[in-house]
Design an enzyme around this catalytic site. Sequence first.
Site, mmCIF file in Angstrom:
data_model
loop_
_atom_site.group_PDB
_atom_site.id
_atom_site.type_symbol
_atom_site.label_atom_id
_atom_site.label_comp_id
_atom_site.label_asym_id
_atom_site.label_seq_id
_atom_site.Cartn_x
_atom_site.Cartn_y
_atom_site.Cartn_z
ATOM 1 N N ASP A 198 0.866 -1.182 0.000
ATOM 2 C CA ASP A 198 0.000 0.000 0.000
ATOM 3 C C ASP A 198 0.899 1.227 0.000
ATOM 4 O O ASP A 198 1.736 1.388 0.896
ATOM 5 C CB ASP A 198 -0.884 -0.018 1.249
ATOM 6 C CG ASP A 198 -1.912 1.100 1.255
ATOM 7 O OD1 ASP A 198 -2.178 1.672 0.185
ATOM 8 O OD2 ASP A 198 -2.463 1.404 2.337
ATOM 9 N N ASP A 244 0.708 5.355 -0.165
ATOM 10 C CA ASP A 244 -0.156 6.533 -0.070
ATOM 11 C C ASP A 244 0.672 7.803 -0.210
ATOM 12 O O ASP A 244 1.652 7.998 0.520
ATOM 13 C CB ASP A 244 -0.896 6.563 1.275
ATOM 14 C CG ASP A 244 -2.039 5.572 1.322
ATOM 15 O OD1 ASP A 244 -2.819 5.520 0.360
ATOM 16 O OD2 ASP A 244 -2.150 4.842 2.319
#
Length: 211
Positions: free
Chosen positions: A152, A154
């Site tokens: 992930d 971000d």
Amino acid sequence: MSAPNRPKDGKSGGGQGRPPSRGGPSPKPKSSGPAPARRAGKAGPAGAPARRTREDYPTVQAFVAIGANLGDARAAVTAAMDAIGTIERTVVTARSSLYRSAPVDAAGPDFINAVVAVRTGLTAEAFLAELHLLEAQAGRERPFPNAPRTLDLDLLMHGNAIKDTPALALPHPRMRDRAFVLKPLAEIAPDKVPRAALARVSSQVIERIRD
């Protein structure tokens, strides 16, 4: 961290020459190898255009949160730090330690988290697209919100940009609610994390991984 920043579903040394032979023409110096390359950014001969390295391009400072909780999460996060530095016009300037945290608003194994600082010449949208590509290469799937993930990435901040679109929100709207973002971010950029923000997430359990 589940994010709205989703796809739609980068002395020379020198030496003195030998004196000319007496009574004859100067001997040609022997070649000691290829001529040294010109320094990037300098104009070439006969008005040739200057060559530029990626550090020569105008850049902004950006921060990326990294997380994983499937497979070898620690290796995935470490590899992602290196991979971000291969994005065009992008250089990683700081890396946080690795941290372990329990999933927030989700189930599954603990996450391994980190944050990197970069200088990038890409726009926020182009840089985010590159991050999504790295996620896909790591096998990231999105079967449902907050699903466990192999990787992930971000985008937390991109210079002083303020954006709020379906594809991209900056600064990241939930970064100040997550200890797994603020703790590593404060480690490498304490000026970006107010003490009050850290106090608000002090009840969230997060462990710094020490080698």
